[in-house]
Design an enzyme around this catalytic site. Sequence first.
Site, short mmCIF file in Angstrom:
data_model
loop_
_atom_site.label_atom_id
_atom_site.label_comp_id
_atom_site.label_asym_id
_atom_site.label_seq_id
_atom_site.Cartn_x
_atom_site.Cartn_y
_atom_site.Cartn_z
N ARG A 73 -6.78 0.45 4.08
CA ARG A 73 -5.16 1.05 3.40
C ARG A 73 -4.63 0.56 1.86
NH1 ARG A 73 -3.36 -0.19 8.83
NH2 ARG A 73 -1.59 -1.77 8.23
N GLU A 97 -1.12 -7.19 8.60
CA GLU A 97 -0.23 -6.95 8.66
C GLU A 97 0.20 -7.50 10.47
OE1 GLU A 97 2.90 -5.60 8.55
OE2 GLU A 97 3.57 -4.45 7.37
N HIS A 140 0.75 -1.34 -0.05
CA HIS A 140 -0.10 0.07 0.10
C HIS A 140 0.79 1.11 0.40
CE1 HIS A 140 1.33 0.84 4.05
NE2 HIS A 140 1.03 -0.75 4.74
#
Length: 208
Positions: free
Chosen positions: A60, A84, A15
């Site tokens: 994102r 993440e 991203h």
Amino acid sequence: MTNDLSTTMIDLIRHGEPEGGQKFRGSLDDPLSELGWQQMRSAIRETDRWDAIVSSPMQRCRYFAEDLAGQQDIPLHIEEDLREIGFGAWEGLTAEAINERFGDQLARFWADPVGFTPPEGEPVSDFRDRVVRGFRHWQTELAGKRVLVVCHGGVIRMVLGDVLGVPLERSFASVSVPYANRSRIRVDRSRHGEFRSLLSHFSSDLLR
């Protein structure tokens, strides 16, 4: 008789810059900033064509993936395992703030990410296991296709570490993954087995 010969091309893109700038974000769900959108759009070429997109559920990544899937009229799959890593008590803090509040913990993490986990954070070994599980699922599910994966820097490091055989202890420090960085993996499957290779790894800034 079914044909078990296939070549799968998988592009991974990190991203762009999220709102709030550089900080340990992990599971914080910040959307892309205006600059982040520009970075992502600059990283996509007019000649890029995929058969499907797989995305992290985080804003994102997901919002850009939804926009691109609509433009190219291709399926979008959301994969929870491509989130993440969770940084626990460090989330939302800059490196400077972590050093101020937690002493040498950040240095200990970079030196030994497997042996040291941030307070309330996700162990790196657990992170690696879920990322590899999610990535390999779609590698199999979309075999023979051209696939774009929109995800995170840590996720890309785990995938490349798995493909290249990088020890987990070195997976975070051995690969630089700037915003909107692209990596391409080729997966060849035949009667002799499966062969995976990294074809490219670059930032769109280097092409300007």
